[in-house]
Design a protein around this motif. Sequence first.
Motif, PDB file in Angstrom:
ATOM      1  N   PHE A  88      32.447 -34.447  11.292  1.00  0.00           N
ATOM      2  CA  PHE A  88      32.274 -33.906  12.633  1.00  0.00           C
ATOM      3  C   PHE A  88      31.283 -32.737  12.640  1.00  0.00           C
ATOM      4  O   PHE A  88      31.553 -31.673  13.192  1.00  0.00           O
ATOM      5  CB  PHE A  88      33.636 -33.481  13.203  1.00  0.00           C
ATOM      6  N   GLU A  89      30.131 -32.991  12.048  1.00  0.00           N
ATOM      7  CA  GLU A  89      29.103 -31.951  11.927  1.00  0.00           C
ATOM      8  C   GLU A  89      28.029 -32.043  13.003  1.00  0.00           C
ATOM      9  O   GLU A  89      27.357 -31.054  13.297  1.00  0.00           O
ATOM     10  CB  GLU A  89      28.450 -32.032  10.552  1.00  0.00           C
ATOM     11  N   GLU A  90      27.838 -33.230  13.583  1.00  0.00           N
ATOM     12  CA  GLU A  90      26.758 -33.427  14.547  1.00  0.00           C
ATOM     13  C   GLU A  90      27.177 -32.978  15.944  1.00  0.00           C
ATOM     14  O   GLU A  90      28.302 -33.216  16.371  1.00  0.00           O
ATOM     15  CB  GLU A  90      26.332 -34.902  14.581  1.00  0.00           C
ATOM     16  N   ILE A  91      26.247 -32.364  16.662  1.00  0.00           N
ATOM     17  CA  ILE A  91      26.550 -31.877  18.008  1.00  0.00           C
ATOM     18  C   ILE A  91      26.889 -33.032  18.948  1.00  0.00           C
ATOM     19  O   ILE A  91      27.714 -32.884  19.859  1.00  0.00           O
ATOM     20  CB  ILE A  91      25.367 -31.047  18.559  1.00  0.00           C
ATOM     21  N   GLY A  92      26.282 -34.193  18.713  1.00  0.00           N
ATOM     22  CA  GLY A  92      26.594 -35.357  19.541  1.00  0.00           C
ATOM     23  C   GLY A  92      28.035 -35.797  19.389  1.00  0.00           C
ATOM     24  O   GLY A  92      28.671 -36.226  20.362  1.00  0.00           O
ATOM     25  N   THR A  93      28.564 -35.681  18.184  1.00  0.00           N
ATOM     26  CA  THR A  93      29.971 -36.007  17.949  1.00  0.00           C
ATOM     27  C   THR A  93      30.871 -35.059  18.727  1.00  0.00           C
ATOM     28  O   THR A  93      31.859 -35.484  19.343  1.00  0.00           O
ATOM     29  CB  THR A  93      30.296 -35.917  16.452  1.00  0.00           C
ATOM     30  N   LEU A  94      30.534 -33.773  18.723  1.00  0.00           N
ATOM     31  CA  LEU A  94      31.333 -32.796  19.456  1.00  0.00           C
ATOM     32  C   LEU A  94      31.257 -33.042  20.960  1.00  0.00           C
ATOM     33  O   LEU A  94      32.255 -32.866  21.681  1.00  0.00           O
ATOM     34  CB  LEU A  94      30.861 -31.383  19.134  1.00  0.00           C
ATOM     35  N   CYS A  95      30.088 -33.471  21.449  1.00  0.00           N
ATOM     36  CA  CYS A  95      29.963 -33.827  22.868  1.00  0.00           C
ATOM     37  C   CYS A  95      30.886 -34.994  23.217  1.00  0.00           C
ATOM     38  O   CYS A  95      31.508 -35.008  24.286  1.00  0.00           O
ATOM     39  CB  CYS A  95      28.518 -34.198  23.200  1.00  0.00           C
ATOM     40  N   VAL A 209      21.367 -29.196  23.820  1.00  0.00           N
ATOM     41  CA  VAL A 209      22.705 -29.299  23.222  1.00  0.00           C
ATOM     42  C   VAL A 209      23.237 -30.720  23.316  1.00  0.00           C
ATOM     43  O   VAL A 209      23.776 -31.266  22.345  1.00  0.00           O
ATOM     44  CB  VAL A 209      23.686 -28.309  23.902  1.00  0.00           C
ATOM     45  N   ILE A 210      23.097 -31.357  24.478  1.00  0.00           N
ATOM     46  CA  ILE A 210      23.597 -32.725  24.642  1.00  0.00           C
ATOM     47  C   ILE A 210      22.498 -33.703  24.241  1.00  0.00           C
ATOM     48  O   ILE A 210      21.465 -33.798  24.918  1.00  0.00           O
ATOM     49  CB  ILE A 210      24.012 -33.015  26.094  1.00  0.00           C
TER      50      ILE A 210
END
Length: 298
Positions: A88-95, A209-210
């Motif tokens: 869970f390192e990628e910003i897309g995953t967090l989005c 960010v997204i």
Amino acid sequence: MKFRAHETFFIRKGWLFKGLKNVVADSSLFIRKDKNPVDTLGLGSNMVKSLRYWLQATGLTEEDSKKRIKDQHPTELGKIIFENDRYFEEIGTLCLIHYKLASNKDSATSWFYFFNEFRLTEFQKEDFSLAIQNYVQMNDSSQVAQSSLDDDFNCIINSYVLRKKLNPTRVNPESNIECPLDELGLVELVTGSKGKDRVFKKVPPKKGVIPPLILLAVLREINRDKNEIRISDLLNGSGNIGKIFNLDDVSLYRELEILSKKELIDIIRTAGLDLIKIKTDKDFYGLVRDYYASLNGK
């Protein structure tokens, strides 16, 4: 509606990886009688309950509610993330994780309400508590303890605002007990040092960010089979991308322009129309896979 199922614990960094990895290895992780999940996960019993909830609330795993024995299995999204970004390192995953939470009206009701129905941009804890209590009374005949709603608010704030900003004198700067969702920058502490004095603000994510493919994937899943969507619906529709990601007029058009330049959508403003047209037939999962493929240069 479901409240306080997190046992007051927000998602810690490393939790979702740990939980998903062990569910992939053993679907009966949380219900085995011969092996305590406390020992397997290295967490306290209440934290284990919290993690079990978070895995489902974020759309990574699912349990069959019709079965008496509720073992847990990765969802299609969970499988894709575990294959491509298991830490869970990628910003897309967090989005994606945020989207699943903020759109989960049944299992993460306070999250859904906070991002989709709560009208105030700047607010204090009391504002949210009163508003969601009214929302519950209008939409559910059951009673919800005010303490549960307060705990949900605290958990939301701790999920999106760095703890060292909330408690600068009490949090060790080297502490890693943070929620990864704070990287999205969707909520800020405006003023106040403690309790009722604090004023918070919902803010749009900063440019970049997204990831465009993630935004399009979310847009596609929310709007299902529609290829043409009014921009006003994207901005103001409950559960749509404007509400989910705190997008105002300026930031929404900024994100749509990025999608347009990448030839993923057309923005149509002629003949009195103000809408977008999606230029791909790929579904949510296809676009998410394309995002991870793009990270690997494929």
